[in-house]
Design a protein around this motif. Structure first.
Motif, mmCIF file in Angstrom:
data_model
loop_
_atom_site.group_PDB
_atom_site.id
_atom_site.type_symbol
_atom_site.label_atom_id
_atom_site.label_comp_id
_atom_site.label_asym_id
_atom_site.label_seq_id
_atom_site.Cartn_x
_atom_site.Cartn_y
_atom_site.Cartn_z
ATOM 1 N N PHE A 122 0.829 -1.202 0.000
ATOM 2 C CA PHE A 122 0.000 0.000 0.000
ATOM 3 C C PHE A 122 0.867 1.258 0.000
ATOM 4 C CE2 PHE A 122 -2.096 3.372 2.446
ATOM 5 C CZ PHE A 122 -3.234 3.578 1.665
ATOM 6 N N GLY A 123 1.945 1.222 0.816
ATOM 7 C CA GLY A 123 2.849 2.371 0.841
ATOM 8 C C GLY A 123 3.522 2.598 -0.503
ATOM 9 N N LEU A 124 3.905 1.471 -1.161
ATOM 10 C CA LEU A 124 4.534 1.601 -2.476
ATOM 11 C C LEU A 124 3.551 2.181 -3.486
ATOM 12 C CD1 LEU A 124 6.921 1.068 -4.364
ATOM 13 C CD2 LEU A 124 6.052 -1.255 -4.690
ATOM 14 N N ILE A 125 2.300 1.671 -3.448
ATOM 15 C CA ILE A 125 1.287 2.196 -4.368
ATOM 16 C C ILE A 125 1.038 3.674 -4.096
ATOM 17 C CG2 ILE A 125 -1.156 2.025 -5.011
ATOM 18 C CD1 ILE A 125 -0.979 -0.968 -4.508
ATOM 19 N N ALA A 126 0.951 4.026 -2.788
ATOM 20 C CA ALA A 126 0.728 5.431 -2.440
ATOM 21 C C ALA A 126 1.898 6.295 -2.901
ATOM 22 C CB ALA A 126 0.530 5.562 -0.929
ATOM 23 N N LEU A 127 3.128 5.770 -2.720
ATOM 24 C CA LEU A 127 4.303 6.536 -3.145
ATOM 25 C C LEU A 127 4.307 6.739 -4.655
ATOM 26 C CD1 LEU A 127 7.026 7.849 -2.482
ATOM 27 C CD2 LEU A 127 8.081 5.590 -2.687
ATOM 28 N N VAL A 128 4.024 5.643 -5.394
ATOM 29 C CA VAL A 128 3.978 5.766 -6.860
ATOM 30 C C VAL A 128 2.878 6.727 -7.283
ATOM 31 C CG1 VAL A 128 3.508 4.488 -8.984
ATOM 32 C CG2 VAL A 128 4.989 3.486 -7.243
ATOM 33 N N THR A 129 1.732 6.656 -6.581
ATOM 34 C CA THR A 129 0.621 7.557 -6.911
ATOM 35 C C THR A 129 1.009 9.003 -6.661
ATOM 36 O OG1 THR A 129 -0.966 5.827 -6.316
ATOM 37 C CG2 THR A 129 -1.787 8.085 -6.410
ATOM 38 N N VAL A 130 1.658 9.250 -5.519
ATOM 39 C CA VAL A 130 2.068 10.621 -5.200
ATOM 40 C C VAL A 130 3.087 11.130 -6.213
ATOM 41 C CG1 VAL A 130 3.287 12.031 -3.504
ATOM 42 C CG2 VAL A 130 1.531 10.430 -2.753
ATOM 43 N N ILE A 131 4.063 10.255 -6.550
ATOM 44 C CA ILE A 131 5.068 10.660 -7.538
ATOM 45 C C ILE A 131 4.419 10.908 -8.892
ATOM 46 C CG2 ILE A 131 7.110 9.883 -8.804
ATOM 47 C CD1 ILE A 131 7.980 8.383 -6.317
ATOM 48 N N GLY A 132 3.510 9.978 -9.291
ATOM 49 C CA GLY A 132 2.823 10.152 -10.570
ATOM 50 C C GLY A 132 1.972 11.403 -10.592
ATOM 51 N N LEU A 133 1.257 11.653 -9.472
ATOM 52 C CA LEU A 133 0.430 12.852 -9.402
ATOM 53 C C LEU A 133 1.295 14.105 -9.437
ATOM 54 C CD1 LEU A 133 -2.359 14.107 -9.012
ATOM 55 C CD2 LEU A 133 -2.052 13.886 -6.539
ATOM 56 N N GLY A 134 2.441 14.052 -8.732
ATOM 57 C CA GLY A 134 3.345 15.196 -8.764
ATOM 58 C C GLY A 134 3.885 15.458 -10.162
ATOM 59 N N ALA A 135 4.261 14.345 -10.859
ATOM 60 C CA ALA A 135 4.764 14.502 -12.228
ATOM 61 C C ALA A 135 3.673 15.030 -13.151
ATOM 62 C CB ALA A 135 5.291 13.166 -12.739
#
Length: 277
Positions: A155-168
């Motif tokens: 879940f943390g990895l998915i959240a991190l990828v989501t945050v990075i993707g959203l930031g990008a």
């Protein structure tokens, strides 16, 4: 009967006895059978399915007769005398079977224990035997905790990828917005320069949509081609104001530009309403 035998090892063992009367009911003998401790321990070992398991057989008075494995050395001890032991809590409850959680008699952390009293159905017995099976609670919960940790990590990895993707994505959106603003500024600047150049040179501009056949003429173009007010621009009017001597050449140049997808450039004379060219 519970007894110690077999010096020097002093093993605890259970014996079963029965009086044999004669026909008149008088004492005629006594049969005594001692359960082999090694065989009994082997039977208990067959119930073990995890390395943290402990199986005990406890006499009703609290004496631990068998225990396997027994790294804490509880065999032969009286656990009834220990106020917080599983057996003491079981005896105080008065139940025939019970599941308990807490510290065991041995200092081995928190354990989960199931206790069952065993009483003979036909032969009276002053005390029951109690079978205790226990496991370390941390070992029981370990698979669940590992799965929970794995799920939390995922879940943390998915959240991190989501945050990075959203930031990008937001960064790209901001960059695209800045590009749009810059391009709009360039377009307006180019339009302003073109307008100044056109107005300064007294040029007319016209646009032809070859798909819809719609045309747009600038005000100067309408004035140059003497388009009457309220009339839609088009080739019908365009060719009527071109000098008759120039008309075939202009039509040929326009047709050639369309067929060859090339530039259209033509010089021609225009007949004004007063007849001048």
């Amino acid at each position: 009967c519970i007894a110690r035998w077999g010096q020097p090892s002093w093993l605890w063992a259970m014996s079963l006895g029965r009086v044999i009367p004669d026909d008149l009911g008088r004492f005629n003998g006594y049969v005594l059978a001692i359960l082999d401790p090694a065989y009994y321990r082997l039977l208990l070992n067959t119930t073990l399915y995890a390395p943290d398991m402990r199986v005990s057989v406890i006499h009703g008075d609290g004496l631990v007769v068998f225990r396997t494995p027994d790294p804490e050395g509880l065999t032969g001890q009286n656990v009834l005398a220990q106020p917080h032991s599983f057996y003491r809590r079981f005896r105080d409850s008065g139940a025939e079977r019970l599941v308990l959680k807490g510290p065991s008699a041995a200092p081995a952390g928190v354990r989960l224990a199931a206790l069952q009293a065993i009483r003979p159905r036909e032969t009276p017995a002053d005390q029951p035997l109690v079978v205790t099976t226990s496991r370390d609670l941390a070992a029981i919960l370990a698979p669940w905790r590992q799965e929970t940790q794995a799920r939390l990590a995922l879940f943390g990895l998915i959240a991190l990828v989501t945050v990075i993707g959203l930031g990008a994505y937001q960064h790209r959106q901001r960059a695209y917005a800045r590009w749009q603003v810059a391009e709009e500024a360039k377009r307006k600047e180019a339009e302003a320069r073109l307008r100044l150049a056109v107005e300064g040179a007294d040029l007319g501009i016209w646009y032809w949509n070859m798909v819809t056949n719609d045309q747009e003429w600038s005000d100067r173009c309408k004035a140059h081609l003497a388009l009457p007010a309220g009339q839609e621009p088009g080739f019908d009017h365009f060719y009527t104001v071109i000098h008759p001597e120039d008309r075939p050449r202009v039509e040929g140049l326009l047709r050639e530009a369309i067929e060859q997808h090339d530039r259209y450039r033509a010089e021609y004379r225009v007949i004004h309403p007063d007849g001048t060219a």
